[in-house]
Design a protein around this motif. Sequence first.
Motif, short mmCIF file in Angstrom:
data_model
loop_
_atom_site.label_atom_id
_atom_site.label_comp_id
_atom_site.label_asym_id
_atom_site.label_seq_id
_atom_site.Cartn_x
_atom_site.Cartn_y
_atom_site.Cartn_z
N ILE A 67 0.84 -1.20 0.00
CA ILE A 67 0.00 0.00 0.00
C ILE A 67 0.88 1.26 0.00
N SER A 68 1.93 1.24 0.81
CA SER A 68 2.83 2.42 0.87
C SER A 68 3.45 2.68 -0.50
N LEU A 69 3.91 1.60 -1.16
CA LEU A 69 4.54 1.76 -2.48
C LEU A 69 3.52 2.27 -3.51
N LEU A 70 2.32 1.69 -3.48
CA LEU A 70 1.30 2.09 -4.46
C LEU A 70 0.85 3.54 -4.22
N GLU A 71 0.83 3.94 -2.97
CA GLU A 71 0.48 5.33 -2.65
C GLU A 71 1.59 6.27 -3.14
N ALA A 72 2.85 5.89 -2.88
CA ALA A 72 3.98 6.73 -3.30
C ALA A 72 4.04 6.86 -4.83
N LYS A 73 3.63 5.81 -5.55
CA LYS A 73 3.68 5.85 -7.02
C LYS A 73 2.42 6.46 -7.62
N GLY A 74 1.48 6.84 -6.77
CA GLY A 74 0.28 7.53 -7.26
C GLY A 74 -0.82 6.63 -7.77
N TYR A 75 -0.80 5.33 -7.34
CA TYR A 75 -1.85 4.40 -7.81
C TYR A 75 -3.07 4.38 -6.89
N LEU A 76 -2.89 4.82 -5.65
CA LEU A 76 -4.03 4.86 -4.72
C LEU A 76 -3.82 5.96 -3.68
#
Length: 191
Positions: free
Chosen positions: A70-79
Amino acid sequence: MNDIDPICDILERITTLYRNEVRLVGVEHGLHPVHLEVIYYLSRCNKYSDTPAAVTEFLGITKGTTSQSISLLEAKGYLTKEKDPNDRRVSHLVLTPQGEAVARKAIPPVSLKHGLEKLGCGSAALKVQLEALLRDIQRSTQSASFGLCKTCQFHSPMSDGHFYCELTKETLIADYGTLICREHTYIQKNE
Ligand code: SF4
């Protein structure tokens, strides 16, 4: 070799090819397969099921893996994470347009979609058998069903494009019926 082995071999090959194709789409976006599985789940689930705990349960992964993904997806702008208006301790995971686009592209893999389209009406019979198989595996592994809302025993259709959820006591729009729910419960049949 018994009658079951060839079917198990087929399912094994299909799932391996499925995973490989998803993995290749992930490489294009710098994502691991588990990241794409999180994105795809969030693109298919309803508002009762878009929490980190539900992601963990659905994918059968550890809380740590969920948190890191979740942290990675948030940092990459996916969620993005949004606080629940009624319970500030709960966060909902909401896909961005970028996340929605990747979900549509990655899963299900293109080859599987094309193969099922070629089966045409034959895929209806396949669906019935695979559903029965899935349900049996879920029973024997005591896994939550995470089924489609419209097949839930609490789904009570109304006449104006809405339905009533008898579990959460909320009126929801009909489109919600096509989403996955963490609280889904199969309709009990007298067998
Ligand atoms: S009817 Fe069942 S699946 Fe649908 S929202 Fe309510 S509990 Fe979830």
